[in-house]
Design an enzyme around this catalytic site. Structure first.
Site, PDB file in Angstrom:
ATOM      1  N   GLU A  91       0.832  -1.214   0.000  1.00  0.00           N
ATOM      2  CA  GLU A  91       0.000   0.000   0.000  1.00  0.00           C
ATOM      3  C   GLU A  91       0.855   1.249   0.000  1.00  0.00           C
ATOM      4  O   GLU A  91       0.548   2.247  -0.656  1.00  0.00           O
ATOM      5  CB  GLU A  91      -0.909   0.018   1.248  1.00  0.00           C
ATOM      6  CG  GLU A  91      -2.074  -0.953   1.173  1.00  0.00           C
ATOM      7  CD  GLU A  91      -2.908  -0.767  -0.089  1.00  0.00           C
ATOM      8  OE1 GLU A  91      -3.151   0.396  -0.469  1.00  0.00           O
ATOM      9  OE2 GLU A  91      -3.297  -1.773  -0.718  1.00  0.00           O
ATOM     10  N   SER A 177      19.034  -8.661  -8.044  1.00  0.00           N
ATOM     11  CA  SER A 177      17.909  -9.222  -8.792  1.00  0.00           C
ATOM     12  C   SER A 177      18.182  -9.635 -10.238  1.00  0.00           C
ATOM     13  O   SER A 177      17.296 -10.229 -10.846  1.00  0.00           O
ATOM     14  CB  SER A 177      16.681  -8.335  -8.688  1.00  0.00           C
ATOM     15  OG  SER A 177      17.002  -7.015  -8.975  1.00  0.00           O
ATOM     16  N   HIS A 306       3.430  -9.882  -9.659  1.00  0.00           N
ATOM     17  CA  HIS A 306       4.875 -10.146  -9.596  1.00  0.00           C
ATOM     18  C   HIS A 306       5.575  -9.103  -8.722  1.00  0.00           C
ATOM     19  O   HIS A 306       6.372  -9.411  -7.845  1.00  0.00           O
ATOM     20  CB  HIS A 306       5.464 -10.155 -11.002  1.00  0.00           C
ATOM     21  CG  HIS A 306       6.949 -10.153 -11.003  1.00  0.00           C
ATOM     22  ND1 HIS A 306       7.682 -11.271 -10.670  1.00  0.00           N
ATOM     23  CD2 HIS A 306       7.842  -9.168 -11.248  1.00  0.00           C
ATOM     24  CE1 HIS A 306       8.983 -10.959 -10.723  1.00  0.00           C
ATOM     25  NE2 HIS A 306       9.099  -9.700 -11.067  1.00  0.00           N
ATOM     26  N   SER A 307       5.272  -7.848  -8.996  1.00  0.00           N
ATOM     27  CA  SER A 307       5.821  -6.742  -8.204  1.00  0.00           C
ATOM     28  C   SER A 307       4.854  -5.588  -8.372  1.00  0.00           C
ATOM     29  O   SER A 307       3.821  -5.718  -9.050  1.00  0.00           O
ATOM     30  CB  SER A 307       7.203  -6.332  -8.730  1.00  0.00           C
ATOM     31  OG  SER A 307       7.061  -5.661  -9.979  1.00  0.00           O
TER      32      SER A 307
HETATM   33  C1  LIG Z   1      18.776 -11.705 -16.143  1.00  0.00           C
HETATM   34  C2  LIG Z   1      17.402 -11.155 -15.923  1.00  0.00           C
HETATM   35  N1  LIG Z   1      16.474 -11.229 -16.883  1.00  0.00           N
HETATM   36  C3  LIG Z   1      15.230 -10.731 -16.676  1.00  0.00           C
HETATM   37  C4  LIG Z   1      14.921 -10.132 -15.507  1.00  0.00           C
HETATM   38  C5  LIG Z   1      13.516  -9.558 -15.302  1.00  0.00           C
HETATM   39  N2  LIG Z   1      12.798 -10.398 -14.354  1.00  0.00           N
HETATM   40  C6  LIG Z   1      12.723 -10.073 -13.044  1.00  0.00           C
HETATM   41  S1  LIG Z   1      11.902 -11.195 -12.160  1.00  0.00           S
HETATM   42  C7  LIG Z   1      11.553 -12.149 -13.508  1.00  0.00           C
HETATM   43  C8  LIG Z   1      10.755 -13.430 -13.383  1.00  0.00           C
HETATM   44  C9  LIG Z   1      11.392 -14.441 -12.500  1.00  0.00           C
HETATM   45  O1  LIG Z   1      10.487 -15.471 -12.213  1.00  0.00           O
HETATM   46  P1  LIG Z   1      10.810 -16.634 -11.197  1.00  0.00           P
HETATM   47  O2  LIG Z   1      12.254 -16.964 -11.222  1.00  0.00           O
HETATM   48  O3  LIG Z   1       9.870 -17.739 -11.456  1.00  0.00           O
HETATM   49  O4  LIG Z   1      10.536 -15.991  -9.757  1.00  0.00           O
HETATM   50  P2  LIG Z   1       9.216 -15.325  -9.157  1.00  0.00           P
HETATM   51  O5  LIG Z   1       9.254 -13.856  -9.506  1.00  0.00           O
HETATM   52  O6  LIG Z   1       8.041 -16.035  -9.739  1.00  0.00           O
HETATM   53  O7  LIG Z   1       9.294 -15.485  -7.684  1.00  0.00           O
HETATM   54  C10 LIG Z   1      12.110 -11.570 -14.651  1.00  0.00           C
HETATM   55  C11 LIG Z   1      11.999 -12.120 -16.007  1.00  0.00           C
HETATM   56  C12 LIG Z   1      15.933 -10.059 -14.519  1.00  0.00           C
HETATM   57  N3  LIG Z   1      15.713  -9.520 -13.313  1.00  0.00           N
HETATM   58  N4  LIG Z   1      17.146 -10.581 -14.742  1.00  0.00           N
END
Ligand SMILES: Cc1ncc(C[n+]2csc(CCOP(=O)(O)OP(=O)(O)O)c2C)c(N)n1
Length: 415
Positions: A91, A177, A306-307
């Protein structure tokens, strides 16, 4: 004469090809004379280990970890506190008070069950959605808030985006990240720990999406060949942002990859905190005793977006989300278990909700009022001495800030 080959006629007489064994250094198996491709589903339908059913009933008493009432209440309080913290910080981002946030909704069981099965000296590498692990280890609400607000109390000195926590004292490596970078790093750390015979394990969390990165392959293979005391903990929550698992991979999830790397592997119900606890405890014990990596795939569901940069209604239905939120939630499952033992009443729930919300709000208000870190800290900690180019940037920054004073409320920053 030693190199002389036996004559073809001689070979013919003594050779029985059905007894011949392959001698290739890279595979141990028999020869066959039928042309068959191995089906990809040769490892398929890996079962999901669970201890409790959806109503919190223990299915097989031999699997009940028989944790004390105090421990179970602590699990529940940590899982719900995480939930409350998520709500307030989510929030807070929506109101423009912090720049970004990621919730852990639905995955509380994977965090608390695994964290409780480790020793405090074990080293944790997270992805970014494991705040409950850090909370279980004792990271206070004030520091969670300080990090998200990037204030002067933040251990990272305000240099990172929200949710990139880290804490040396709690053996929790700072989140970065870019996906999967933590995987080879965790393997390197586990290898170092093994070489020093430290009786510690490393746990490395990642999502099923991150498991598609090349770094995941490198990490899995190095850990198996170098025989490292490491637990790979995959949170398979169904989505990598908008990519569902059926577009992410073709095999049977992440657990199916373990045998390919020569790793002991298990799939567990991540919404069953006791199943996660049992699997992690046993993997941890054996990883350290036998110096080998383990792969745990915890099946769960990401209930939140997701975020704060995502709107998941664009790629999944409200009904789907509601099912996990209302019918198969790790928190309600544990609550059923506690209620059946008379360990938790409606009154306990009401007063705990009130108290935990109050504690979170107090930490939140304190963090918001706190000054931001000294601006000079932007330039420290990378080099022991300032380099000429950093000095130049520092001068340019201050010149700019002086010139546009009205846009930089320096009284909000520590001097
Ligand atoms: C190398 C890289 N590519 C793309 C991203 C963008 N990105 C951030 S989170 C995400 C999805 C990751 O999904 P998952 O590993 O299943 O974890 P969850 O978020 O579902 O917990 C992506 C594609 C990134 N942070 N780093």
């Amino acid at each position: 004469a030693q190199c002389e080959q036996p004559s073809a006629a001689h070979q013919q007489q003594t050779f029985d090809s059905s007894l011949e064994k392959p001698q290739f250094p890279g595979a141990s198996a028999e020869f066959v004379d039928q042309l068959d491709f191995i089906q990809p589903n040769v490892i398929s339908g890996i079962p999901v280990y669970r201890v409790m059913d959806r109503l919190g009933k223990i299915i097989n008493p031999s699997q009940d970890p028989q944790l004390s009432k105090e421990t179970v209440l602590n699990f529940y309080q940590k899982m719900t506190l995480l939930n409350t913290m998520d709500r307030i910080l989510y929030e807070s981002q929506r109101q423009g008070r912090i720049s970004f946030y990621m919730t852990n909704y639905g995955e509380e069981g994977t965090h608390i069950g695994s964290a409780a099965a480790l020793e405090p000296s074990d080293l944790v590498f997270g992805q970014y959605r494991e705040a409950g692990v850090l909370m279980y280890r004792g990271f206070p609400l004030d520091l969670f808030m300080a990090q998200c607000y990037a204030n002067a109390d933040d251990l990272g000195k305000g240099r990172q985006m929200p949710v990139h926590y880290g804490c040396k004292d709690l053996n929790f490596v700072t989140i970065s990240s870019p996906l999967a970078t933590q995987i080879p790093q965790a393997v390197g750390a586990a290898y170092a720990i093994k070489r020093e015979n430290m009786n510690r394990a490393v746990i490395c969390y990642f999502g099923e999406g991150a498991a598609s990165e090349g770094d995941a392959h490198a990490g899995f293979n190095f850990s198996a060949t170098l025989e490292c005391p490491l637990i790979f903990f995959c949170r398979n929550n169904g989505y990598a942002i908008s990519t569902p698992t059926n577009e992410q991979y073709r095999g049977d999830g992440i657990a199916a990859r373990g045998p390919g790397y020569g790793m002991l592997s298990i799939r567990v119900d991540g919404n069953d905190v006791f199943a996660v606890y049992n699997a992690t405890k046993e993997a941890r014990r054996r990883a350290v005793a036998e110096n080998q990596p383990f792969l745990i795939e915890a099946m769960t569901y990401r209930i939140g977006h997701h975020s704060t940069s995502d709107d998941s209604s664009a790629y999944r239905s409200v009904d789907e989300v509601n099912y996990w939120d209302k019918q198969d939630h790790p928190i309600s499952r544990l609550r059923h278990y506690m209620t059946a033992r008379d360990w938790w009443s409606e009154d306990d729930e009401r007063s705990w909700r009130k108290q935990s919300r109050k504690t979170v709000m107090e930490a939140f208000e304190k963090a918001e009022k706190r000054l931001k870190p000294n601006v000079e800290l932007l330039f420290t900690d990378v080099y022991n001495e300032m380099t000429p180019s950093l000095n130049k940037q520092r001068e340019a920054l201050w010149k700019h800030v002086q010139q546009y004073k009205e846009h930089y409320p320096l009284d909000l920053y520590e001097k």
